[in-house]
Design a protein around this motif. Structure first.
Motif, short mmCIF file in Angstrom:
data_model
loop_
_atom_site.label_atom_id
_atom_site.label_comp_id
_atom_site.label_asym_id
_atom_site.label_seq_id
_atom_site.Cartn_x
_atom_site.Cartn_y
_atom_site.Cartn_z
N ALA A 142 -0.10 0.71 -8.43
CA ALA A 142 -0.73 -0.72 -8.38
C ALA A 142 0.27 -1.84 -9.32
O ALA A 142 0.71 -3.09 -9.11
CB ALA A 142 -1.65 -1.07 -8.76
N ALA A 143 0.62 -1.52 -10.44
CA ALA A 143 1.21 -2.17 -11.50
C ALA A 143 3.15 -2.06 -11.21
O ALA A 143 3.42 -2.79 -11.21
CB ALA A 143 1.52 -1.76 -12.27
N PHE A 144 3.68 -0.98 -11.02
CA PHE A 144 5.22 -1.23 -10.37
C PHE A 144 5.64 -0.58 -8.99
O PHE A 144 6.64 -1.26 -8.57
CB PHE A 144 5.58 0.30 -10.96
CG PHE A 144 5.41 0.09 -12.61
CD1 PHE A 144 6.04 -0.54 -13.76
CD2 PHE A 144 4.70 1.14 -13.54
CE1 PHE A 144 5.53 -0.86 -14.73
CE2 PHE A 144 4.52 0.98 -15.03
CZ PHE A 144 5.10 0.37 -15.36
N ALA A 145 4.15 -0.60 -8.22
CA ALA A 145 4.66 -0.89 -6.80
C ALA A 145 3.54 -1.43 -6.22
O ALA A 145 3.53 -1.01 -5.18
CB ALA A 145 5.89 0.58 -5.91
N PRO A 146 3.45 -2.68 -6.36
CA PRO A 146 1.94 -3.12 -5.89
C PRO A 146 1.60 -3.94 -4.27
O PRO A 146 0.95 -3.13 -3.37
CB PRO A 146 1.30 -5.15 -6.35
CG PRO A 146 2.80 -4.76 -7.15
CD PRO A 146 3.37 -3.45 -7.56
N ASP A 147 3.67 -3.65 -3.27
CA ASP A 147 3.49 -3.98 -2.44
C ASP A 147 3.60 -2.44 -1.75
O ASP A 147 2.32 -2.62 -0.33
CB ASP A 147 4.74 -3.76 -1.71
CG ASP A 147 5.00 -4.78 -2.22
OD1 ASP A 147 4.60 -6.35 -2.67
OD2 ASP A 147 6.80 -5.32 -2.74
N LYS A 161 -0.54 -3.10 4.86
CA LYS A 161 -2.32 -3.28 5.76
C LYS A 161 -2.22 -1.81 6.70
O LYS A 161 -1.35 -0.67 6.56
CB LYS A 161 -1.83 -4.13 7.42
CG LYS A 161 -1.67 -5.59 7.00
CD LYS A 161 -3.17 -6.45 6.09
CE LYS A 161 -3.52 -7.45 5.60
NZ LYS A 161 -4.38 -7.64 4.86
N PHE A 162 -3.72 -1.39 5.98
CA PHE A 162 -3.75 0.07 7.12
C PHE A 162 -3.51 -0.26 8.08
O PHE A 162 -4.03 -1.51 9.09
CB PHE A 162 -5.38 0.29 6.40
CG PHE A 162 -5.55 1.55 6.76
CD1 PHE A 162 -5.55 2.96 5.61
CD2 PHE A 162 -6.48 1.80 7.99
CE1 PHE A 162 -6.88 3.85 5.80
CE2 PHE A 162 -7.17 3.46 7.42
CZ PHE A 162 -7.08 3.98 6.57
N PRO A 163 -2.92 0.79 8.96
CA PRO A 163 -3.02 1.18 10.28
C PRO A 163 -3.49 0.87 11.26
O PRO A 163 -4.97 1.29 11.32
CB PRO A 163 -2.38 2.12 11.11
CG PRO A 163 -1.58 3.05 9.01
CD PRO A 163 -2.73 2.08 7.86
N GLY A 164 -4.18 -0.05 11.77
CA GLY A 164 -4.74 -0.31 13.00
C GLY A 164 -6.65 -1.61 12.58
O GLY A 164 -6.69 -2.04 12.98
N SER A 165 -5.95 -1.43 11.03
CA SER A 165 -6.52 -2.87 10.53
C SER A 165 -5.77 -4.22 10.27
O SER A 165 -4.58 -3.63 9.91
CB SER A 165 -7.19 -2.31 9.04
OG SER A 165 -7.48 -3.07 8.68
N ALA A 166 -6.04 -5.16 10.91
CA ALA A 166 -5.53 -6.44 9.94
C ALA A 166 -6.20 -6.97 8.63
O ALA A 166 -5.41 -7.75 8.13
CB ALA A 166 -5.82 -7.58 11.91
N VAL A 167 -6.80 -6.69 8.61
CA VAL A 167 -8.25 -7.30 7.22
C VAL A 167 -8.04 -6.08 6.15
O VAL A 167 -6.73 -6.64 4.73
CB VAL A 167 -9.10 -7.12 7.92
CG1 VAL A 167 -9.52 -7.66 6.01
CG2 VAL A 167 -9.05 -8.27 8.15
N MET A 168 -7.92 -4.78 6.40
CA MET A 168 -7.80 -3.45 5.03
C MET A 168 -6.69 -3.00 4.37
O MET A 168 -5.43 -2.36 5.53
CB MET A 168 -8.50 -2.60 5.57
CG MET A 168 -9.50 -1.53 4.29
SD MET A 168 -9.59 0.25 4.87
CE MET A 168 -11.75 -1.05 5.31
N ASN A 169 -6.86 -3.69 3.15
CA ASN A 169 -5.17 -2.66 3.07
C ASN A 169 -4.75 -1.37 2.78
O ASN A 169 -6.50 -0.70 2.05
CB ASN A 169 -4.30 -3.56 2.08
CG ASN A 169 -4.62 -3.52 0.52
OD1 ASN A 169 -6.23 -2.69 0.28
ND2 ASN A 169 -4.82 -4.81 -0.28
N VAL A 170 -3.76 -0.81 2.78
CA VAL A 170 -3.87 1.04 2.30
C VAL A 170 -4.90 1.32 0.52
O VAL A 170 -5.61 2.29 0.52
CB VAL A 170 -3.05 1.70 1.73
CG1 VAL A 170 -2.57 2.81 1.45
CG2 VAL A 170 -1.99 1.61 3.80
N GLY A 171 -4.53 0.46 -0.58
CA GLY A 171 -5.69 0.28 -2.09
C GLY A 171 -7.38 0.31 -1.44
O GLY A 171 -7.61 1.41 -2.29
#
Length: 103
Positions: free
Chosen positions: A44-49, A54-64
């Motif tokens: 989260a600190a060094f590679a926040p991208d 985005k979670f596969p198949g979702s337009a809203v939820m990210n992998v985090g």
């Protein structure tokens, strides 16, 4: 329990085995809890991208989000593993130690 009885219990091989097993198990569980948590924080600190992807198949939820939820659920599961072993193996060894001292 008097201090002499306590010293006798601490001097038994069963007590030493109990302490050794419990410390080893707790060290393993601690590592299994802290390594993923610190890895998550470092990512989260060094590679926040990486966590913002985005979670596969979702337009809203990210992998985090699911990774963070998995960390919390994993910690609960590891706590359950400890409780199960403490109530089983460790309590049985403790009872055996105390039974040996009462004889």
């Amino acid at each position: 329990m008097q201090m002499t009885e306590l010293a006798e219990v601490r001097g038994t091989p069963l007590f030493a085995a109990l302490v050794r097993r419990r410390r080893k198990f707790v060290a393993w569980l601690t590592a299994a809890t802290l390594i993923p948590y610190y890895t998550f924080i470092l990512v989260a600190a060094f590679a926040p991208d990486a966590l913002a992807t985005k979670f596969p198949g979702s337009a809203v939820m990210n992998v985090g989000w699911p990774v963070g939820a998995a960390l919390i659920v994993g910690t609960w599961l590891l706590t359950g593993v400890y409780v199960r072993r403490a109530n089983g193996e460790f309590d049985a060894l403790t009872a055996e130690i105390l039974a040996g001292e009462k004889q």
